[in-house]
Design a protein around this motif. Structure first.
Motif, PDB file in Angstrom:
ATOM      1  N   PRO A  23      41.063 -27.827 -51.747  1.00  0.00           N
ATOM      2  CA  PRO A  23      41.521 -26.476 -51.400  1.00  0.00           C
ATOM      3  C   PRO A  23      41.751 -26.224 -49.924  1.00  0.00           C
ATOM      4  CG  PRO A  23      39.211 -26.467 -52.092  1.00  0.00           C
ATOM      5  CD  PRO A  23      39.752 -27.829 -52.414  1.00  0.00           C
ATOM      6  N   ASP A  24      41.084 -26.942 -49.039  1.00  0.00           N
ATOM      7  CA  ASP A  24      41.328 -26.720 -47.605  1.00  0.00           C
ATOM      8  C   ASP A  24      42.084 -27.882 -46.971  1.00  0.00           C
ATOM      9  OD1 ASP A  24      39.391 -28.659 -47.588  1.00  0.00           O
ATOM     10  OD2 ASP A  24      38.095 -27.653 -46.123  1.00  0.00           O
ATOM     11  N   TRP A  25      42.630 -28.780 -47.791  1.00  0.00           N
ATOM     12  CA  TRP A  25      43.420 -29.933 -47.346  1.00  0.00           C
ATOM     13  C   TRP A  25      42.607 -30.883 -46.449  1.00  0.00           C
ATOM     14  CZ3 TRP A  25      45.961 -25.266 -48.100  1.00  0.00           C
ATOM     15  CH2 TRP A  25      47.050 -25.299 -48.971  1.00  0.00           C
ATOM     16  N   ALA A  26      41.300 -30.883 -46.610  1.00  0.00           N
ATOM     17  CA  ALA A  26      40.478 -31.784 -45.796  1.00  0.00           C
ATOM     18  C   ALA A  26      40.693 -33.240 -46.197  1.00  0.00           C
ATOM     19  CB  ALA A  26      38.998 -31.412 -45.934  1.00  0.00           C
ATOM     20  N   ILE A  27      40.781 -33.498 -47.499  1.00  0.00           N
ATOM     21  CA  ILE A  27      41.032 -34.871 -47.949  1.00  0.00           C
ATOM     22  C   ILE A  27      42.444 -35.291 -47.539  1.00  0.00           C
ATOM     23  CG2 ILE A  27      41.088 -36.469 -49.897  1.00  0.00           C
ATOM     24  CD1 ILE A  27      39.242 -34.534 -51.395  1.00  0.00           C
ATOM     25  N   PHE A  28      43.382 -34.370 -47.680  1.00  0.00           N
ATOM     26  CA  PHE A  28      44.745 -34.679 -47.244  1.00  0.00           C
ATOM     27  C   PHE A  28      44.775 -35.024 -45.763  1.00  0.00           C
ATOM     28  CE2 PHE A  28      48.763 -33.253 -45.339  1.00  0.00           C
ATOM     29  CZ  PHE A  28      49.631 -34.109 -45.998  1.00  0.00           C
ATOM     30  N   ALA A  29      44.072 -34.252 -44.958  1.00  0.00           N
ATOM     31  CA  ALA A  29      44.045 -34.497 -43.519  1.00  0.00           C
ATOM     32  C   ALA A  29      43.500 -35.885 -43.212  1.00  0.00           C
ATOM     33  CB  ALA A  29      43.199 -33.432 -42.823  1.00  0.00           C
ATOM     34  N   ASP A  30      42.438 -36.257 -43.891  1.00  0.00           N
ATOM     35  CA  ASP A  30      41.867 -37.594 -43.696  1.00  0.00           C
ATOM     36  C   ASP A  30      42.876 -38.659 -44.122  1.00  0.00           C
ATOM     37  OD1 ASP A  30      39.889 -39.594 -43.192  1.00  0.00           O
ATOM     38  OD2 ASP A  30      39.330 -39.583 -45.310  1.00  0.00           O
ATOM     39  N   THR A  31      43.572 -38.395 -45.220  1.00  0.00           N
ATOM     40  CA  THR A  31      44.574 -39.339 -45.731  1.00  0.00           C
ATOM     41  C   THR A  31      45.693 -39.544 -44.710  1.00  0.00           C
ATOM     42  OG1 THR A  31      44.101 -38.647 -48.014  1.00  0.00           O
ATOM     43  CG2 THR A  31      46.209 -39.751 -47.616  1.00  0.00           C
ATOM     44  N   VAL A  32      46.196 -38.454 -44.140  1.00  0.00           N
ATOM     45  CA  VAL A  32      47.286 -38.543 -43.159  1.00  0.00           C
ATOM     46  C   VAL A  32      46.823 -39.244 -41.888  1.00  0.00           C
ATOM     47  CG1 VAL A  32      48.844 -37.227 -41.678  1.00  0.00           C
ATOM     48  CG2 VAL A  32      48.489 -36.522 -44.040  1.00  0.00           C
ATOM     49  N   ALA A  33      45.631 -38.901 -41.421  1.00  0.00           N
ATOM     50  CA  ALA A  33      45.132 -39.519 -40.195  1.00  0.00           C
ATOM     51  C   ALA A  33      45.006 -41.027 -40.359  1.00  0.00           C
ATOM     52  CB  ALA A  33      43.787 -38.912 -39.810  1.00  0.00           C
ATOM     53  N   ARG A  34      44.459 -41.443 -41.484  1.00  0.00           N
ATOM     54  CA  ARG A  34      44.317 -42.881 -41.737  1.00  0.00           C
ATOM     55  C   ARG A  34      45.683 -43.557 -41.836  1.00  0.00           C
ATOM     56  NH1 ARG A  34      39.209 -44.558 -43.974  1.00  0.00           N
ATOM     57  NH2 ARG A  34      37.723 -42.818 -44.114  1.00  0.00           N
ATOM     58  N   ALA A  35      46.600 -42.927 -42.563  1.00  0.00           N
ATOM     59  CA  ALA A  35      47.928 -43.519 -42.741  1.00  0.00           C
ATOM     60  C   ALA A  35      48.695 -43.559 -41.420  1.00  0.00           C
ATOM     61  CB  ALA A  35      48.713 -42.741 -43.790  1.00  0.00           C
ATOM     62  N   GLY A  36      48.653 -42.464 -40.670  1.00  0.00           N
ATOM     63  CA  GLY A  36      49.360 -42.438 -39.395  1.00  0.00           C
ATOM     64  C   GLY A  36      48.855 -43.494 -38.437  1.00  0.00           C
ATOM     65  N   ASP A  71      47.406 -35.218 -34.407  1.00  0.00           N
ATOM     66  CA  ASP A  71      47.167 -36.338 -33.499  1.00  0.00           C
ATOM     67  C   ASP A  71      47.685 -37.658 -34.079  1.00  0.00           C
ATOM     68  OD1 ASP A  71      45.907 -34.657 -31.691  1.00  0.00           O
ATOM     69  OD2 ASP A  71      43.917 -35.008 -32.547  1.00  0.00           O
ATOM     70  N   ALA A  72      47.921 -37.680 -35.385  1.00  0.00           N
ATOM     71  CA  ALA A  72      48.312 -38.921 -36.062  1.00  0.00           C
ATOM     72  C   ALA A  72      49.780 -38.942 -36.470  1.00  0.00           C
ATOM     73  CB  ALA A  72      47.436 -39.147 -37.297  1.00  0.00           C
ATOM     74  N   VAL A  73      50.551 -37.911 -36.067  1.00  0.00           N
ATOM     75  CA  VAL A  73      51.977 -37.872 -36.397  1.00  0.00           C
ATOM     76  C   VAL A  73      52.779 -37.523 -35.147  1.00  0.00           C
ATOM     77  CG1 VAL A  73      51.568 -37.239 -38.808  1.00  0.00           C
ATOM     78  CG2 VAL A  73      51.918 -35.436 -37.096  1.00  0.00           C
ATOM     79  N   ASP A  74      54.072 -37.788 -35.217  1.00  0.00           N
ATOM     80  CA  ASP A  74      54.976 -37.527 -34.091  1.00  0.00           C
ATOM     81  C   ASP A  74      55.911 -36.357 -34.342  1.00  0.00           C
ATOM     82  OD1 ASP A  74      54.167 -40.038 -32.670  1.00  0.00           O
ATOM     83  OD2 ASP A  74      55.078 -40.954 -34.448  1.00  0.00           O
ATOM     84  N   VAL A  75      56.096 -36.011 -35.620  1.00  0.00           N
ATOM     85  CA  VAL A  75      57.069 -35.005 -36.025  1.00  0.00           C
ATOM     86  C   VAL A  75      56.465 -34.160 -37.137  1.00  0.00           C
ATOM     87  CG1 VAL A  75      59.300 -34.678 -37.212  1.00  0.00           C
ATOM     88  CG2 VAL A  75      59.102 -36.378 -35.394  1.00  0.00           C
ATOM     89  N   VAL A  76      56.804 -32.881 -37.155  1.00  0.00           N
ATOM     90  CA  VAL A  76      56.470 -31.989 -38.263  1.00  0.00           C
ATOM     91  C   VAL A  76      57.767 -31.689 -39.014  1.00  0.00           C
ATOM     92  CG1 VAL A  76      55.633 -29.701 -38.896  1.00  0.00           C
ATOM     93  CG2 VAL A  76      54.484 -30.988 -37.088  1.00  0.00           C
ATOM     94  N   ALA A  77      57.723 -31.779 -40.344  1.00  0.00           N
ATOM     95  CA  ALA A  77      58.941 -31.606 -41.136  1.00  0.00           C
ATOM     96  C   ALA A  77      58.842 -30.398 -42.055  1.00  0.00           C
ATOM     97  CB  ALA A  77      59.216 -32.864 -41.963  1.00  0.00           C
ATOM     98  N   VAL A  78      60.002 -29.803 -42.319  1.00  0.00           N
ATOM     99  CA  VAL A  78      60.082 -28.664 -43.227  1.00  0.00           C
ATOM    100  C   VAL A  78      61.155 -28.910 -44.266  1.00  0.00           C
ATOM    101  CG1 VAL A  78      59.298 -27.058 -41.442  1.00  0.00           C
ATOM    102  CG2 VAL A  78      61.754 -27.390 -41.783  1.00  0.00           C
ATOM    103  N   HIS A  79      60.969 -28.275 -45.437  1.00  0.00           N
ATOM    104  CA  HIS A  79      61.947 -28.296 -46.513  1.00  0.00           C
ATOM    105  C   HIS A  79      62.309 -26.859 -46.861  1.00  0.00           C
ATOM    106  CE1 HIS A  79      60.326 -32.427 -48.149  1.00  0.00           C
ATOM    107  NE2 HIS A  79      60.820 -32.495 -46.918  1.00  0.00           N
ATOM    108  N   GLY A  80      63.564 -26.634 -47.220  1.00  0.00           N
ATOM    109  CA  GLY A  80      63.965 -25.283 -47.575  1.00  0.00           C
ATOM    110  C   GLY A  80      65.136 -25.256 -48.538  1.00  0.00           C
ATOM    111  N   PHE A  81      65.047 -24.330 -49.501  1.00  0.00           N
ATOM    112  CA  PHE A  81      66.088 -24.169 -50.527  1.00  0.00           C
ATOM    113  C   PHE A  81      66.328 -22.678 -50.748  1.00  0.00           C
ATOM    114  CE2 PHE A  81      63.771 -28.076 -51.163  1.00  0.00           C
ATOM    115  CZ  PHE A  81      64.785 -29.022 -51.261  1.00  0.00           C
ATOM    116  N   PRO A  82      66.876 -21.987 -49.745  1.00  0.00           N
ATOM    117  CA  PRO A  82      66.948 -20.528 -49.802  1.00  0.00           C
ATOM    118  C   PRO A  82      67.881 -19.955 -50.860  1.00  0.00           C
ATOM    119  CG  PRO A  82      68.081 -21.368 -47.850  1.00  0.00           C
ATOM    120  CD  PRO A  82      67.334 -22.516 -48.441  1.00  0.00           C
ATOM    121  N   LEU A  83      68.785 -20.734 -51.400  1.00  0.00           N
ATOM    122  CA  LEU A  83      69.662 -20.217 -52.451  1.00  0.00           C
ATOM    123  C   LEU A  83      69.186 -20.612 -53.843  1.00  0.00           C
ATOM    124  CD1 LEU A  83      73.230 -20.666 -50.887  1.00  0.00           C
ATOM    125  CD2 LEU A  83      71.820 -18.615 -51.008  1.00  0.00           C
TER     126      LEU A  83
END
Length: 306
Positions: A23-36, A71-83
């Motif tokens: 729920p707080d993306w803590a596991i996700f954060a650990d996953t990204v840091a390790r992968a990055g 700290d483990a990534v270089d770019v932040v990405a977004v997705h959008g489908f406004p229509l």
């Protein structure tokens, strides 16, 4: 070549990451840091991209920063489908990008943007033209989703299915080319900007459309492609052969490869949206893919994230 590696896909959307399990993306954060860190250790020239958020949410970016993810990534990405799915106007694209720029010093890429032809093919033509006007030159990377319509019989990778009503069926009309191989009117408009606007195209395991996709992209003049290499697929028989074939076919393009999808047997729950029981296993998969397809000894200099 692989110029960038995206770590997961739409992680703030329950279709791709289960918020009940994390729920707080803590596991996700650990996953990204390790992968990055693993990707950087294999090849520091690879641009690391935080999986494109959908919805576009500055508060989620702040949460990721609090977890140390940036700290483990270089770019932040977004997705959008406004229509099709988002509750904002297509004309708000610059403002939506600015919302994320206001909370991070990282460059912002639009790694998935599209307009479906579910309602009318003329809507897709308008959407592609307006997207190009608003985003090309505004952000360093734009990837249009997608080249091909998703065949109806394949089913969309989403947790909602028919419960979404017409929103679900829009998944099958996002391409510029129909399932029978005939082009939609918007393809002609895409061809005018293909050198600047990349394509985002998922390839299913042993996808029969791979060679046709490459032929179309060469014909159109597409330079950049975003696609995926599935962690879950890596456990299928002949997975490495398929990955090799896919990456060989895409060798003439600048590829942003997306690593995602938890194998059922490695998840906290048996689903591709589940956090892994051992996040390091995902990092090891990312390192293996970069070492196999973009080792430091054969890479070109790093692409400026801008």
């Amino acid at each position: 070549m692989i110029e960038a590696a995206m770590i997961w896909n739409e992680p703030n959307n329950k279709s791709h990451w289960d918020p009940e399990l994390d729920p707080d993306w803590a596991i996700f954060a650990d996953t990204v840091a390790r992968a990055g860190n693993a990707i950087h250790a294999v090849n520091p020239a690879i641009t690391r991209v935080l999986g494109g958020m959908s919805p576009i949410d500055p508060a989620w970016v702040r949460r990721m920063e609090g977890h140390g993810v940036l700290d483990a990534v270089d770019v932040v990405a977004v997705h959008g489908f406004p229509l099709d799915w988002n509750l904002w106007s297509i004309h708000e694209w610059p403002a939506k990008v600015a919302e994320i720029e206001a909370v991070t010093h990282k460059p912002v890429w639009v790694t998935e943007v599209g307009v479906g032809s579910f309602g009318a093919e003329e809507v897709q033509v308008f959407g592609l033209r307006r997207t190009a006007e608003l985003l090309l030159g505004r952000v360093p990377r734009v990837f249009w989703y997608s080249l091909f319509d998703l065949p109806m019989e394949w089913g969309a990778t989403t947790r909602h299915r028919e419960a979404e009503g017409s929103s679900y069926y829009r998944h099958f009309y996002m391409g510029l080319i129909r399932p029978d191989g005939t082009p939609k009117p918007a393809l002609e408009d895409y061809a005018k900007v293909a050198g600047e606007m990349g394509l985002m195209q998922w390839f299913h395991f042993e996808d029969p459309r791979l060679d046709d996709a490459v032929a179309w992209m060469k014909r159109l003049g597409t330079k950049k492609l975003r696609t995926g290499l599935s962690w879950a697929d890596s456990f299928r028989p002949n997975a490495t052969d398929w990955f090799d074939r896919q990456m060989e076919a895409l060798a003439d393009l600048d590829v942003t490869v997306t690593f995602c999808f938890t194998p059922e047997h490695l998840g906290v729950a048996p689903h591709h949206t589940s956090p892994a029981r051992e996040p390091q296993a995902f990092a090891d998969f990312c390192a293996w893919m970069i070492d196999r397809y973009a080792p430091a000894s054969t890479s070109v200099p790093a692409v400026a994230a801008e």
